[in-house]
Motif scaffolding. Structure first.
Motif: not given
Length: 170
Positions: A67-80, A94-107
């Protein structure tokens, strides 16, 4: 002469030199060699972005969901994906990074995670500085700085000191 088509992943097929030479169109060999080099480079680049290196396999095995503050749960796949993406784009995009991770993670999620990592690096650096300062403290008693010298040594120093003084004044 036309550019080769790409498959569903966007990977461009190899350029068939014999097929283009056999056509009725005039062949520009400089353009052909450029296209061949370009397509090889494009293929290598796409392979780099779509496959993992041995170092990335090691990273994957060490990452855990959290869990990353304030209240976001990051999976190991998302971290990878995050770490692979940040190595390609830098923390300034961060916009390109968020786009690579997918719809679940915002900028905003990506910016918060980068800030958390930077904060962790600063705290580790501060701990190392504190440890180095602790190492500088001398626990041994102070050594005497004055020494007893022979008259011969003092005479030698007097002569050489006068010589240096004379050379500096000239």
């Amino acid at each position: 002469m036309s550019w080769p088509e790409s498959d569903s992943l966007g990977v461009v097929g190899t350029f068939d030199l014999a097929m283009s030479v056999a056509s009725d169109e005039p062949v520009d060999f400089e353009l052909l060699s450029y296209k061949k080099l370009f397509l090889e480079h494009l293929s290598c680049t796409q392979h780099h972005f779509h496959t993992k290196t041995p170092e990335e396999d090691v990273i994957e095995s060490k990452l855990r969901s959290s869990i990353v503050p304030p209240n976001t749960f990051w999976t190991n796949e998302e971290k990878e994906i995050f770490f692979r993406s940040i190595s390609r784009h830098s923390k300034l995009r961060p916009d390109l990074i968020a786009a690579d991770i997918g719809e679940k993670r915002t900028v905003v999620d990506v910016i918060a995670y980068i800030a958390l990592l930077e904060e962790g690096v600063k705290s580790l650096a501060n701990e190392e500085i504190e440890e180095e300062e602790d190492d500088d403290v001398v626990e041994e008693p102070l050594q005497h700085s004055a020494r007893v010298m022979s008259d011969k040594w003092i005479h030698f120093e007097e002569i050489h000191g006068k010589q240096k003084t004379w050379k500096e004044s000239v």
